[in-house]
Scaffold this active site. Structure first.
Site, PDB file in Angstrom:
ATOM      1  N   TYR A 171       0.854  -1.206   0.000  1.00  0.00           N
ATOM      2  CA  TYR A 171       0.000   0.000   0.000  1.00  0.00           C
ATOM      3  C   TYR A 171       0.886   1.251   0.000  1.00  0.00           C
ATOM      4  O   TYR A 171       0.670   2.173  -0.799  1.00  0.00           O
ATOM      5  CB  TYR A 171      -0.950   0.007   1.194  1.00  0.00           C
ATOM      6  N   LYS A 201       1.185   4.254  -2.949  1.00  0.00           N
ATOM      7  CA  LYS A 201       0.919   5.676  -2.702  1.00  0.00           C
ATOM      8  C   LYS A 201       2.160   6.533  -2.975  1.00  0.00           C
ATOM      9  O   LYS A 201       2.044   7.699  -3.362  1.00  0.00           O
ATOM     10  CB  LYS A 201       0.372   5.873  -1.291  1.00  0.00           C
TER      11      LYS A 201
HETATM   12  N1  LIG Z   1      -9.198   6.844   4.683  1.00  0.00           N
HETATM   13  C1  LIG Z   1      -7.925   7.104   4.866  1.00  0.00           C
HETATM   14  O1  LIG Z   1      -7.430   7.092   6.016  1.00  0.00           O
HETATM   15  C2  LIG Z   1      -7.056   7.467   3.689  1.00  0.00           C
HETATM   16  C3  LIG Z   1      -5.809   8.066   3.956  1.00  0.00           C
HETATM   17  C4  LIG Z   1      -4.993   8.401   2.898  1.00  0.00           C
HETATM   18  C5  LIG Z   1      -5.386   8.158   1.618  1.00  0.00           C
HETATM   19  N2  LIG Z   1      -6.584   7.558   1.363  1.00  0.00           N
HETATM   20  C6  LIG Z   1      -6.960   7.294  -0.027  1.00  0.00           C
HETATM   21  O2  LIG Z   1      -8.164   7.971  -0.303  1.00  0.00           O
HETATM   22  C7  LIG Z   1      -8.824   7.337  -1.394  1.00  0.00           C
HETATM   23  C8  LIG Z   1     -10.297   7.179  -1.056  1.00  0.00           C
HETATM   24  O3  LIG Z   1     -10.416   6.319   0.050  1.00  0.00           O
HETATM   25  P1  LIG Z   1     -11.523   6.502   1.191  1.00  0.00           P
HETATM   26  O4  LIG Z   1     -10.809   6.733   2.459  1.00  0.00           O
HETATM   27  O5  LIG Z   1     -12.551   7.458   0.749  1.00  0.00           O
HETATM   28  O6  LIG Z   1     -12.076   4.988   1.252  1.00  0.00           O
HETATM   29  P2  LIG Z   1     -13.501   4.345   0.873  1.00  0.00           P
HETATM   30  O7  LIG Z   1     -14.579   5.003   1.659  1.00  0.00           O
HETATM   31  O8  LIG Z   1     -13.310   2.881   1.024  1.00  0.00           O
HETATM   32  O9  LIG Z   1     -13.691   4.729  -0.676  1.00  0.00           O
HETATM   33  C9  LIG Z   1     -12.993   4.054  -1.699  1.00  0.00           C
HETATM   34  C10 LIG Z   1     -13.689   4.309  -3.024  1.00  0.00           C
HETATM   35  O10 LIG Z   1     -12.932   3.634  -4.053  1.00  0.00           O
HETATM   36  C11 LIG Z   1     -13.851   2.886  -4.856  1.00  0.00           C
HETATM   37  N3  LIG Z   1     -13.230   1.677  -5.413  1.00  0.00           N
HETATM   38  C12 LIG Z   1     -12.537   0.722  -4.756  1.00  0.00           C
HETATM   39  N4  LIG Z   1     -12.245  -0.297  -5.579  1.00  0.00           N
HETATM   40  C13 LIG Z   1     -12.795   0.009  -6.798  1.00  0.00           C
HETATM   41  C14 LIG Z   1     -12.877  -0.642  -8.043  1.00  0.00           C
HETATM   42  N5  LIG Z   1     -12.346  -1.862  -8.244  1.00  0.00           N
HETATM   43  N6  LIG Z   1     -13.521  -0.041  -9.065  1.00  0.00           N
HETATM   44  C15 LIG Z   1     -14.107   1.169  -8.891  1.00  0.00           C
HETATM   45  N7  LIG Z   1     -14.057   1.859  -7.735  1.00  0.00           N
HETATM   46  C16 LIG Z   1     -13.422   1.271  -6.697  1.00  0.00           C
HETATM   47  C17 LIG Z   1     -14.990   2.497  -3.901  1.00  0.00           C
HETATM   48  O11 LIG Z   1     -16.197   2.289  -4.636  1.00  0.00           O
HETATM   49  P3  LIG Z   1     -16.922   0.854  -4.840  1.00  0.00           P
HETATM   50  O12 LIG Z   1     -16.571   0.004  -3.665  1.00  0.00           O
HETATM   51  O13 LIG Z   1     -18.357   1.209  -4.926  1.00  0.00           O
HETATM   52  O14 LIG Z   1     -16.371   0.358  -6.130  1.00  0.00           O
HETATM   53  C18 LIG Z   1     -15.106   3.750  -3.045  1.00  0.00           C
HETATM   54  O15 LIG Z   1     -15.962   4.678  -3.654  1.00  0.00           O
HETATM   55  C19 LIG Z   1      -8.078   6.025  -1.639  1.00  0.00           C
HETATM   56  O16 LIG Z   1      -7.216   6.180  -2.760  1.00  0.00           O
HETATM   57  C20 LIG Z   1      -7.257   5.847  -0.366  1.00  0.00           C
HETATM   58  O17 LIG Z   1      -6.088   5.086  -0.602  1.00  0.00           O
HETATM   59  C21 LIG Z   1      -7.452   7.219   2.381  1.00  0.00           C
END
Ligand SMILES: NC(=O)c1ccc[n+]([C@@H]2O[C@H](COP(=O)([O-])OP(=O)(O)OC[C@H]3O[C@@H](n4cnc5c(N)ncnc54)[C@H](OP(=O)(O)O)[C@@H]3O)[C@@H](O)[C@H]2O)c1
Length: 252
Positions: A151, A155
């Site tokens: 992961y 990133k």
């Molecule tokens: N939350 C944190 O602490 C954090 C910190 C740093 C960075 N991030 C980054 O922020 C971004 C968003 O994450 P989040 O925190 O908002 O998590 P989340 O609530 O799990 O959202 C992830 C999104 O990605 C979509 N996704 C996942 N696999 C997919 C696929 N195969 N095809 C199409 N869409 C897909 C999901 O939609 P479906 O499941 O409906 O497909 C969902 O809308 C990610 O890149 C994550 O790495 C998160």
């Protein structure tokens, strides 16, 4: 006049959904993409009703390359001036040798391969509109932590390719912003721990984490700078988090 759209990947929850809510308030039309199309349909209805904007939704599994190609084929006539390249995930937290290969593969497929193809296919649209690419990296792309191996690697890739895109797009008017959040309370940990809700919840207990809206507000701020101003890289952390692993938690 043609309508202009913001394209958000991963708009069915978390940061992507919060961006859709905020951009709608700012009057932006949107193209929303994720696998869970029913969630996108609900969001579309709410946003169109409350903000009088146009929202197009696409159920796309980004792990299927042909679905990405078909999606861009479907939107080829659309004007797009913002890409929020947000969809992504972490899977598992075991040490490198104990992780499942399938989990590594999936993170590489979505966070690197699909992310890259989406950016590449969006660029002709963004050049035409002198648009803006917002990539979601992470503090995990700056500092490695135990159990984060692949992961963190994916990133770090997002951060580096954001810089490379800045260079390759110089002179086109297209802006590129890399947003690197610390801990954000979304479905992220539920996905990482494969539905173990108690474990997922524990990640955000004992301190105030970031919320998806905090990230969306930061993205909107970057988008709303004058066209001559590019916020290249923003690290946004909870006050209680000072590094990938250093979180000040109050005991219960
Ligand atoms: N939350 C944190 O602490 C954090 C910190 C740093 C960075 N991030 C980054 O922020 C971004 C968003 O994450 P989040 O925190 O908002 O998590 P989340 O609530 O799990 O959202 C992830 C999104 O990605 C979509 N996704 C996942 N696999 C997919 C696929 N195969 N095809 C199409 N869409 C897909 C999901 O939609 P479906 O499941 O409906 O497909 C969902 O809308 C990610 O890149 C994550 O790495 C998160």
């Amino acid at each position: 006049m043609d309508q202009v759209y913001s394209l958000i990947t991963g708009a069915s929850s978390g940061i992507g959904e919060a961006c859709a809510l905020l951009l709608a308030k700012a009057g932006k039309n949107m193209i929303l993409l994720a696998r869970r199309k029913e969630r996108l349909e609900e969001l579309k209805n709410e946003l169109e009703k409350n903000h009088g904007i146009s929202v197009l939704v696409y159920g796309v599994d980004l792990s299927e390359p042909e679905q990405i190609e078909r999606f861009f084929d479907d939107i080829r006539e659309k004007k797009v001036d913002v890409l929020i390249n947000n969809a992504g995930l972490a899977l598992g937290k075991a040490s490198f040798e104990n992780c499942e290969w399938g989990d590594f593969n999936r993170m590489i497929e979505i966070n690197i391969k699909a992310f890259t193809r989406v950016a590449q296919l969006a660029i002709p649209h963004l050049k035409e509109t002198e648009g803006h690419i917002v990539n979601i990296s992470s503090v995990a792309g700056i500092e490695a932590y135990e159990g984060g191996s692949v992961y963190c690697g994916t990133k770090a890739y997002v951060k580096m390719i954001s810089k490379a895109l800045r260079i390759d797009l110089l002179g086109t008017g297209v802006r590129v912003t890399d947003i690197a959040p610390g801990a954000v309370d979304t479905e992220f940990s539920e996905v990482r721990f494969k539905g173990d809700e108690a474990l997922a919840k524990s990640v955000y207990q004992g301190y105030t984490p970031l919320y998806a809206q905090d990230i969306a507000e930061t993205i909107l701020f970057a988008l709303q700078r004058p066209k001559s101003v590019n916020l290249e890289s923003i690290l946004i952390m909870p006050t209680a988090q000072a590094s990938a692993r250093r979180v000040f938690k109050k005991s219960p």
